[in-house]
Design an enzyme around this catalytic site. Structure first.
Site, PDB file in Angstrom:
ATOM      1  N   HIS A  39       0.823  -1.212   0.000  1.00 19.47           N
ATOM      2  CA  HIS A  39       0.000   0.000   0.000  1.00 19.47           C
ATOM      3  C   HIS A  39       0.855   1.260   0.000  1.00 19.47           C
ATOM      4  O   HIS A  39       1.634   1.499   0.922  1.00 19.47           O
ATOM      5  CB  HIS A  39      -0.888  -0.028   1.249  1.00 19.47           C
ATOM      6  N   HIS A  81      -1.048  10.924  -1.931  1.00 19.54           N
ATOM      7  CA  HIS A  81      -2.349  10.494  -1.434  1.00 19.54           C
ATOM      8  C   HIS A  81      -3.289  11.647  -1.107  1.00 19.54           C
ATOM      9  O   HIS A  81      -4.417  11.692  -1.585  1.00 19.54           O
ATOM     10  CB  HIS A  81      -2.175   9.630  -0.180  1.00 19.54           C
TER      11      HIS A  81
END
Length: 290
Positions: A39, A81
């Protein structure tokens, strides 16, 4: 992936749960082991969404990495992100008068000046926010596979086509890459529909947990349903697998974010096809994945 999104989905799902017998839960190892996906790279060990993070995943022997794509003021795709630069860079020090420091309000050249590693640790001082082009070239160099998230598409009209164009220019839309090396995902069903319409050969994944009654509709444009692990059940996974996606194969399930061995074994027992984790080495060891 935001905790707020998880909370919203959990609320939306209340009252729509379907009960399945305990026999639907399979022991880990009784089916193909799930893929392990790093991730934002191996983000427990290197600053998220940076080249060192995917290099760390490669060093750990993890072929699949996940990232997030957004767009700068002057139209460059970058890998980060948050929609703000504040958490993972030194933007407050470099541009103190530019609050709230949104990615879309800075040029690519300005973002390239920022330190995206010191917040994580002194060893990573000077690490930069990579452009998507830089990131793709490193993934290719490492012989890795990519789960690419189109982040906040409502902020960046046309980002789907722009992302696909860059992927094509970098050679990632040929048969070799489309056959098992690339998945595009998003929390936005509309964004995935656009991706599927523009390039039907690309596998797509919806981030969330639609009600079972809605799965047939999602199967028209998504190959995967990727829910958070906290709301997942074996019955839900089994139901998802009963539908065929746009490429004629059963829908798959990648769940997130699982960082401990016990939970990894639990969701593997549910029959998930992939586990997205900050600690891919921990998950791989727990599942005895080669």
């Amino acid at each position: 992936m935001h905790a707020s999104a998880v909370a919203a989905m959990t609320t939306a799902l209340l009252g729509t749960a379907v009960l399945f017998p305990a026999s639907d839960v399979r022991a880990a190892g009784a089916h193909d082991r799930p893929l392990v996906v790093a991730h934002r790279g191996a983000s427990a060990y290197a600053p998220e969404n940076t080249l060192p993070a995917i290099d760390k995943a490669a060093a750990l022997g993890i072929p699949w990495v996940e990232n997030d794509v957004q767009r700068t003021k002057d139209g460059e795709l970058v890998v980060i992100h948050d929609d703000s630069l504040q958490r993972t860079t030194n933007v407050e020090q470099v541009f103190p008068r530019r609050a709230p420091w949104k990615v879309k309000d800075f040029t690519a050249a300005e973002i390239a000046r920022l330190d995206a590693g010191s917040w994580f640790g002194r060893a990573y001082a000077g690490t930069r926010v990579p452009t998507l082009k830089q990131y793709m070239r490193r993934v290719e160099h490492n012989h890795q596979k990519l789960l690419l998230e189109i982040k906040n598409p409502q902020l960046y009209p046309g980002i789907e086509g722009q992302t696909l164009k860059l992927l094509g220019n970098e050679g990632w839309l040929d048969r070799k890459h489309l056959a098992g090396r690339l998945i595009v995902q998003s929390f936005s069903a509309g964004s995935l529909r656009i991706v599927h319409a523009l390039k039907p050969g690309v596998e797509t994944g919806f981030l969330g947990q639609p009600a079972t009654a809605d799965l047939r509709r999602y199967a028209g444009f998504a190959d995967l349903i990727n829910p958070p692990h906290g709301t997942l059940t074996a019955g839900y996974v089994s139901t998802v697998h009963r539908f065929k996606g746009p490429h004629g194969t059963p829908l798959r399930v990648f769940t997130w974010i699982v960082n401990d061995a016990a939970r990894a074994r639990t969701v593997a027992g549910y029959g998930v096809d992939g586990i997205i984790t900050n600690k891919p080495d921990v998950v791989r060891k727990a599942l005895k994945t080669p």
